[in-house]
Design a protein around this motif. Structure first.
Motif, PDB file in Angstrom:
ATOM      1  N   SER A   1     -10.729  -6.977 -12.108  1.00 23.05           N
ATOM      2  CA  SER A   1     -12.063  -8.017 -12.543  1.00 23.05           C
ATOM      3  C   SER A   1     -12.881  -7.079 -10.943  1.00 23.05           C
ATOM      4  CB  SER A   1     -12.955  -8.973 -12.168  1.00 23.05           C
ATOM      5  OG  SER A   1     -11.083 -10.303 -12.712  1.00 23.05           O
ATOM      6  N   THR A   2     -11.679  -6.199 -10.589  1.00 21.24           N
ATOM      7  CA  THR A   2     -13.062  -5.983  -9.285  1.00 21.24           C
ATOM      8  C   THR A   2     -12.303  -3.982  -9.006  1.00 21.24           C
ATOM      9  OG1 THR A   2     -11.039  -6.163  -7.777  1.00 21.24           O
ATOM     10  CG2 THR A   2     -12.827  -7.650  -7.926  1.00 21.24           C
ATOM     11  N   ASP A   3     -13.139  -3.441  -8.708  1.00 21.72           N
ATOM     12  CA  ASP A   3     -12.181  -2.257  -8.528  1.00 21.72           C
ATOM     13  C   ASP A   3     -11.270  -1.400  -7.601  1.00 21.72           C
ATOM     14  OD1 ASP A   3     -13.991  -0.476  -9.964  1.00 21.72           O
ATOM     15  OD2 ASP A   3     -15.327  -0.050  -8.273  1.00 21.72           O
ATOM     16  N   ALA A   4     -10.638  -3.352  -7.171  1.00 26.81           N
ATOM     17  CA  ALA A   4      -8.978  -2.693  -6.402  1.00 26.81           C
ATOM     18  C   ALA A   4      -7.609  -1.832  -7.519  1.00 26.81           C
ATOM     19  CB  ALA A   4      -8.316  -4.389  -5.802  1.00 26.81           C
ATOM     20  N   GLY A   5      -8.073  -1.940  -8.619  1.00 26.88           N
ATOM     21  CA  GLY A   5      -7.393  -1.074  -9.077  1.00 26.88           C
ATOM     22  C   GLY A   5      -7.180   0.701  -9.184  1.00 26.88           C
ATOM     23  N   GLN A   6      -9.085   0.993  -8.537  1.00 26.15           N
ATOM     24  CA  GLN A   6      -8.771   2.848  -8.062  1.00 26.15           C
ATOM     25  C   GLN A   6      -7.155   2.800  -7.251  1.00 26.15           C
ATOM     26  OE1 GLN A   6     -10.725   4.838  -8.917  1.00 26.15           O
ATOM     27  NE2 GLN A   6     -11.581   3.308 -10.356  1.00 26.15           N
ATOM     28  N   LEU A   7      -7.752   1.488  -5.824  1.00 25.24           N
ATOM     29  CA  LEU A   7      -6.361   2.517  -5.100  1.00 25.24           C
ATOM     30  C   LEU A   7      -5.163   2.523  -5.572  1.00 25.24           C
ATOM     31  CD1 LEU A   7      -6.934  -0.948  -2.751  1.00 25.24           C
ATOM     32  CD2 LEU A   7      -7.621   1.274  -2.769  1.00 25.24           C
ATOM     33  N   LEU A   8      -4.701   1.954  -7.171  1.00 25.65           N
ATOM     34  CA  LEU A   8      -3.782   2.851  -7.568  1.00 25.65           C
ATOM     35  C   LEU A   8      -4.089   4.280  -7.690  1.00 25.65           C
ATOM     36  CD1 LEU A   8      -2.971  -0.189  -9.704  1.00 25.65           C
ATOM     37  CD2 LEU A   8      -1.848  -0.004  -7.793  1.00 25.65           C
ATOM     38  N   LYS A   9      -4.181   4.672  -7.696  1.00 27.06           N
ATOM     39  CA  LYS A   9      -4.661   5.938  -7.716  1.00 27.06           C
ATOM     40  C   LYS A   9      -4.777   7.210  -6.038  1.00 27.06           C
ATOM     41  CE  LYS A   9      -7.707   6.210 -12.269  1.00 27.06           C
ATOM     42  NZ  LYS A   9      -9.357   6.184 -12.010  1.00 27.06           N
TER      43      LYS A   9
END
Length: 132
Positions: free
Chosen positions: A17-25
């Motif tokens: 639900s947040t942009d924390a998934g961008q850290l996986l990039k």
């Protein structure tokens, strides 16, 4: 066991639900920086970040790789489900009350006291000026 479950649920929430998934990039960012560093030895990390995040993004050969960097494009995964409940018809009954018409006598029909003529509040005049 409860702590592990809580951590897993927290991670699912953060990455879903947040942009924390961008850290996986982030590894893509490192690899792309290494590629630019090989092409231009003078490039620093700040120059690289300015080139890809501040300056206008040119449509060049590595444009697709540029768009895969973290925080370049939003990943919209979250789906919302809207339930529509039709409202029930509401009828309002407001009684109409007729008030009797009355005539009122106006006692003071003159101007309000704040609108008195300006000549009331003047300094006194000499007697000779008032006789002429």
């Amino acid at each position: 066991m409860k702590k592990a479950t809580a951590i897993i649920l927290l991670l699912v929430y953060l990455f879903g639900s947040t942009d924390a998934g961008q850290l996986l990039k982030f590894p893509l960012l490192v690899e792309h920086f290494k590629k630019h560093k090989q092409e231009n030895v003078q490039m620093t990390l700040l120059t690289f970040l300015k080139l890809h995040y501040v300056d206008e993004q040119p449509f060049d050969d590595d444009y697709q790789q540029d768009m895969q960097l973290p925080f370049k494009t939003p990943d919209i995964i979250c789906m919302t489900l809207h339930t529509v409940i039709p409202p029930t018809p509401v009828t309002l009954f407001t009684p109409v009350i007729e008030l009797p018409r009355e005539d009122y006598l106006i006692i003071n029909d003159g101007p309000p006291p704040c609108r008195l003529p300006d000549n009331v509040f003047q300094p006194p005049k000499s007697l000779s000026a008032s006789l002429s």
